[in-house]
Design an enzyme around this catalytic site. Structure first.
Site, PDB file in Angstrom:
ATOM      1  N   HIS A   1      -3.972  13.870   6.938  1.00  0.00           N
ATOM      2  CA  HIS A   1      -3.910  13.594   5.300  1.00  0.00           C
ATOM      3  C   HIS A   1      -5.236  12.853   4.897  1.00  0.00           C
ATOM      4  CE1 HIS A   1       0.797  13.046   4.857  1.00  0.00           C
ATOM      5  NE2 HIS A   1       0.439  14.174   5.775  1.00  0.00           N
TER       6      HIS A   1
ATOM      7  N   TYR B   1       3.536   4.902  -1.551  1.00  0.00           N
ATOM      8  CA  TYR B   1       3.877   3.447  -1.440  1.00  0.00           C
ATOM      9  C   TYR B   1       4.551   2.991  -2.862  1.00  0.00           C
ATOM     10  CZ  TYR B   1       1.611   3.071   3.308  1.00  0.00           C
ATOM     11  OH  TYR B   1       1.127   3.493   4.492  1.00  0.00           O
TER      12      TYR B   1
ATOM     13  N   PRO C   1       4.151  -4.081   8.417  1.00  0.00           N
ATOM     14  CA  PRO C   1       3.924  -2.595   8.386  1.00  0.00           C
ATOM     15  C   PRO C   1       3.362  -1.886   7.357  1.00  0.00           C
ATOM     16  CG  PRO C   1       6.299  -2.783   8.321  1.00  0.00           C
ATOM     17  CD  PRO C   1       5.601  -4.126   8.201  1.00  0.00           C
TER      18      PRO C   1
ATOM     19  N   LYS D   1      -0.891  -0.626  10.236  1.00  0.00           N
ATOM     20  CA  LYS D   1      -1.934  -1.141  11.165  1.00  0.00           C
ATOM     21  C   LYS D   1      -1.364  -1.335  12.552  1.00  0.00           C
ATOM     22  CE  LYS D   1      -5.201  -0.425   8.852  1.00  0.00           C
ATOM     23  NZ  LYS D   1      -5.201   1.126   8.886  1.00  0.00           N
TER      24      LYS D   1
ATOM     25  N   TYR E   1      -7.591   1.419   4.868  1.00  0.00           N
ATOM     26  CA  TYR E   1      -6.261   2.311   5.389  1.00  0.00           C
ATOM     27  C   TYR E   1      -6.901   3.265   6.580  1.00  0.00           C
ATOM     28  CZ  TYR E   1      -1.936   4.560   5.085  1.00  0.00           C
ATOM     29  OH  TYR E   1      -0.583   5.163   5.361  1.00  0.00           O
TER      30      TYR E   1
HETATM   31  C1  PHB Z   1       6.096   5.158   9.175  1.00  0.00           C
HETATM   32  O1  PHB Z   1       6.056   6.504   8.842  1.00  0.00           O
HETATM   33  O2  PHB Z   1       7.017   4.915   9.777  1.00  0.00           O
HETATM   34  C2  PHB Z   1       5.386   4.376   8.360  1.00  0.00           C
HETATM   35  C3  PHB Z   1       4.208   4.972   7.571  1.00  0.00           C
HETATM   36  C4  PHB Z   1       3.362   4.122   7.019  1.00  0.00           C
HETATM   37  C5  PHB Z   1       3.566   2.725   6.972  1.00  0.00           C
HETATM   38  C6  PHB Z   1       4.611   2.070   7.931  1.00  0.00           C
HETATM   39  C7  PHB Z   1       5.452   3.015   8.486  1.00  0.00           C
HETATM   40  O3  PHB Z   1       2.644   1.970   6.210  1.00  0.00           O
END
Ligand code: PHB
Ligand code: APR
Length: 394
Positions: free
Chosen positions: A72, A201, A293, A297, A385
């Site tokens: 990505h 997000y 989460p 990280k 990120y």
């Molecule tokens: C996930 O796909 O479980 C996931 C992806 C990004 C995040 C947290 C969890 O920031």
């Protein structure tokens, strides 16, 4: 029993460390409290930084990741329905992340360990490290009703937040730093195509939401919920309805819903222990630190600790260099605290904290508005990120 490095815990940290050490001819045994199937049943993160991808390659477990993982080069932020793309590659000189589930990483590492005939003792009860400050530490554990002893040179505590390793350090020799957030994430996994090509997000007045994925046919979604919420009260239908309300309308219109394969609530926490070592015990991954989460990280920080301990052990066993041992904790913590900061910051910007439109809410809105309309702001998100560089032991 005797080995060079005794590893407690067969999560991603323990398995990756074991594999890297084995490939350098450093003998190791892993002790895991649960069964292999149980470990594989846990649904966790899914975004790998380049540093972790490189480390998995070094461990020889890149085949399936390259076939099935997705590179990505951007992520999206949705702010009360306005969409902003963070061009990860464009803002970081070409760096990207890999979307490949932790469960798959764990499965690949387990298979690689089996192929190299590395020893993993599953269902080891009452694992207990001893004499950690001496030159000859050992571990006792029970299996099938018998007590066993494992002698070793070093102990790697890869046993997660609730493990025994951190607890075996006397309280007056460590300091814990903790922040608990007043909400959790309710996650749902489904065999439905992801709603978008990139992760979204979303900040919304009803609370945070995240659209993530595992493959072209499997999606992972999360919504912020109160700490008093119970997963039994969230039917799949209720989850999908709430998710749709928090994401932009054009995205919601495309959402394909379906029955959940898994649904669970996880609380959000920031936690760090200092130092990350005690005598011949080294703490690795979730045993030493937890991040919320929001920045993806947790798994990646575990990988950078593994990288540091692995390189340290190679110096020790191949060059006889024990002088670097005292550097382990400080080397890890430099990177840990920066990831803690990023995860806390992303969490603070994107979640709903209070019911009132108060000063803090306005600050949050202004910060997001600034960060997403400034190249400097977006670059800050992008470079954290994709992952900050690994620290060196020297
Ligand atoms: C996930 O796909 O479980 C996931 C992806 C990004 C995040 C947290 C969890 O920031
Ligand atoms: N004895 C033996 N094994 C133990 C003990 C114990 N007393 N306590 C816990 N374990 C095992 C757990 O069963 C688990 O399999 O240690 C393992 C720890 O694995 P994780 O919790 O996954 O931690 P880690 O390997 O550090 O993985 C990094 O970062 O943010 C997260 O999602 C991410 O889980 C991932 C973690």
């Amino acid at each position: 029993m005797k080995t060079q490095v005794a590893i407690i815990g067969a999560g991603p940290s323990g398995l990756l460390l074991g594999q890297l050490l084995s490939r350098q001819g450093i003998d190791n045994i892993i002790l895991e409290r649960r069964s292999g199937e149980y470990v594989l049943g846990r649904i966790r993160a899914g975004v790998l930084e380049q540093g972790m991808v490189d480390l998995l390659r070094e461990a020889g477990v890149d085949k399936r990741m390259d076939e099935e993982g997705e590179t990505h080069d951007g992520v999206e932020l949705a702010l009360d329905k306005r969409r902003v793309r963070v061009d990860l590659a464009g803002l970081t000189g070409g760096k990207t992340v890999m979307v490949y589930g932790q469960t798959e990483v764990t499965r690949d590492l387990m298979e690689a360990r089996e192929a190299t005939e590395g020893t993993t003792i599953y269902e080891a009860d009452n694992v207990q490290p001893h004499d950690l400050e001496s030159d000859s530490p050992y571990i006792t554990f029970e299996r099938d009703g018998e007590t066993h002893r494992l002698d070793c040179d070093y102990v790697a505590g890869c046993d997660g937040f609730h493990g025994v390793s951190r607890k075996s350090i006397p309280a007056d020799r460590i300091k814990e730093f903790e922040k608990v957030y007043p909400f959790g994430w309710l996650g749902l996994l489904a065999d439905t195509p992801p709603v978008a090509d990139e992760l979204i997000y979303a900040r919304h007045e009803r609370g945070f939401a995240l659209c993530s994925m595992r493959s072209p046919t499997r999606s992972r979604y999360y919504i912020q919920v109160g700490l008093d919420e119970r997963v039994e009260d969230w039917s799949d239908e209720r989850f999908w309805e709430e998710l749709k309300r928090r994401i932009p309308d054009d995205v919601a219109d495309k959402l394909v819903t379906g029955p959940s394969l898994e649904k669970s609530i996880a609380p959000l926490r920031s936690f760090v222990v200092e130092p990350m070592q005690f005598g011949r015990l080294f703490l690795v991954g979730d045993a030493a630190h937890i991040v919320p989460p929001t920045g993806a990280k947790g798994l990646n920080l575990a990988a950078s600790d593994v990288n540091t301990l692995y390189r340290l052990m190679v110096h020790v066993y191949q060059e006889g260099r024990t002088d670097l041992i005292p550097n382990y904790s400080a080397t890890c913590l430099k990177r840990v605290w920066k990831a803690e900061r990023f995860s806390w910051w992303m969490t603070s910007m994107l979640h709903k904290f209070s019911e009132e439109e108060d000063f803090a809410t306005r600050m949050q809105q202004a910060e997001l508005d600034y960060v997403t309309s400034s190249e400097a702001g977006l670059t800050t998100i992008a470079e954290n990120y994709v992952g900050l560089p690994y620290e060196s032991l020297e």
